[in-house]
Motif scaffolding. Structure first.
Motif, short mmCIF file in Angstrom:
data_model
loop_
_atom_site.label_atom_id
_atom_site.label_comp_id
_atom_site.label_asym_id
_atom_site.label_seq_id
_atom_site.Cartn_x
_atom_site.Cartn_y
_atom_site.Cartn_z
N ASP A 1 33.25 40.54 55.24
CA ASP A 1 34.33 39.48 55.03
C ASP A 1 35.61 40.55 54.98
OD1 ASP A 1 35.58 37.33 55.37
OD2 ASP A 1 34.83 36.63 54.08
N GLU A 2 36.33 39.72 54.89
CA GLU A 2 38.09 40.27 55.24
C GLU A 2 39.05 39.89 54.44
OE1 GLU A 2 40.11 41.22 58.29
OE2 GLU A 2 38.82 42.86 59.43
N VAL A 3 39.17 40.26 53.18
CA VAL A 3 40.00 38.79 52.20
C VAL A 3 41.29 39.40 52.02
CG1 VAL A 3 40.21 38.66 49.59
CG2 VAL A 3 37.84 39.06 51.34
N GLU A 4 42.55 38.83 52.12
CA GLU A 4 43.28 39.13 51.75
C GLU A 4 43.98 39.67 50.14
OE1 GLU A 4 46.83 38.91 53.56
OE2 GLU A 4 45.48 38.49 55.41
N ILE A 5 44.59 40.89 49.84
CA ILE A 5 45.06 40.68 48.34
C ILE A 5 45.13 40.08 47.49
CG2 ILE A 5 47.16 41.68 48.61
CD1 ILE A 5 44.44 43.08 46.37
N GLU A 6 45.90 39.11 47.85
CA GLU A 6 46.46 37.51 47.43
C GLU A 6 45.52 36.63 47.30
OE1 GLU A 6 47.77 38.28 50.50
OE2 GLU A 6 49.43 39.10 50.09
N ASP A 7 44.60 36.86 47.59
CA ASP A 7 43.05 35.42 47.13
C ASP A 7 43.04 36.34 46.22
OD1 ASP A 7 44.50 33.93 49.44
OD2 ASP A 7 43.09 34.96 50.92
N GLU B 1 42.13 38.61 42.28
CA GLU B 1 42.08 38.17 41.30
C GLU B 1 42.16 39.28 40.26
OE1 GLU B 1 40.56 35.40 38.63
OE2 GLU B 1 40.59 34.11 40.11
N TRP B 2 43.21 39.11 39.42
CA TRP B 2 43.43 41.08 38.41
C TRP B 2 42.22 40.91 37.44
CZ3 TRP B 2 44.26 45.84 39.21
CH2 TRP B 2 44.34 46.25 37.92
N SER B 3 41.42 41.02 37.81
CA SER B 3 41.32 41.67 35.94
C SER B 3 41.43 43.04 35.24
CB SER B 3 38.93 41.24 36.30
OG SER B 3 38.35 41.83 35.15
N GLU B 4 41.92 42.25 34.09
CA GLU B 4 42.37 43.17 33.32
C GLU B 4 41.16 43.83 32.91
OE1 GLU B 4 45.05 45.72 31.01
OE2 GLU B 4 45.29 43.65 32.83
N GLU B 5 39.89 43.29 32.30
CA GLU B 5 38.92 44.06 31.76
C GLU B 5 38.31 44.58 31.94
OE1 GLU B 5 34.54 42.39 30.78
OE2 GLU B 5 35.64 41.02 30.56
N LEU B 6 38.00 44.42 33.66
CA LEU B 6 37.73 45.77 34.94
C LEU B 6 39.04 46.55 35.36
CD1 LEU B 6 35.35 43.91 36.79
CD2 LEU B 6 34.86 45.04 34.91
N LYS B 7 40.17 45.89 35.13
CA LYS B 7 41.31 47.11 35.93
C LYS B 7 41.13 47.13 37.32
CE LYS B 7 43.04 48.24 31.84
NZ LYS B 7 44.19 46.74 30.96
N GLN C 1 34.96 44.25 43.64
CA GLN C 1 36.05 45.07 42.85
C GLN C 1 36.50 46.94 43.86
OE1 GLN C 1 34.15 46.48 38.93
NE2 GLN C 1 32.75 45.18 39.03
N ILE C 2 38.20 45.98 43.51
CA ILE C 2 39.11 47.64 43.85
C ILE C 2 40.17 47.98 42.85
CG2 ILE C 2 40.16 46.33 45.55
CD1 ILE C 2 40.14 48.11 47.56
N THR C 3 40.00 49.36 42.80
CA THR C 3 40.94 49.32 41.36
C THR C 3 42.44 49.60 42.27
OG1 THR C 3 40.85 51.39 41.73
CG2 THR C 3 38.97 50.81 40.10
N MET C 4 43.21 49.84 41.01
CA MET C 4 44.77 49.95 41.82
C MET C 4 44.75 51.43 42.09
SD MET C 4 47.65 48.02 41.19
CE MET C 4 47.53 47.22 40.09
#
Length: 99
Positions: free
Chosen positions: A4-10, A12-18, A31-34
């Protein structure tokens, strides 16, 4: 092929997973990291299955910001300021400055 294609705005940031996350049909999270985003990566992978999604985002939003340049005070100014403050007098010398 991407699941699928997903907008980054959709996502969630996971502090635990960074990492930015998005629910995967298998029950885990894509998952995709900064660091991945800064490097221009657009694929978020699920660690539990073979699915992956394409993350739609503006790479400029995640580019490293250039360091703001400051105007350092010249050393001569610091020396003059320090010298001037000693001329104002030192209470321990009775208000007189000795050289």
């Amino acid at each position: 092929m991407s699941y699928d294609e997903v907008e980054i705005e959709d996502m969630e940031w996971s502090e635990e997973l960074k990492a930015y996350t998005y629910p995967c049909p298998c029950g885990d999270l894509f998952q995709i990291t900064m660091d991945d985003l800064r490097a221009g990566e657009e694929i978020a992978r699920c660690p539990s299955c073979s699915l992956f999604i394409t993350v739609v985002y503006n790479p400029e939003d995640f580019a490293d910001k250039p360091q703001k340049k400051t105007n350092p005070q010249p050393i001569a100014s610091k020396l003059l300021y320090g010298f001037a403050s000693t001329l104002e007098g030192d209470s321990s010398s009775g208000g007189h400055t000795t050289f």
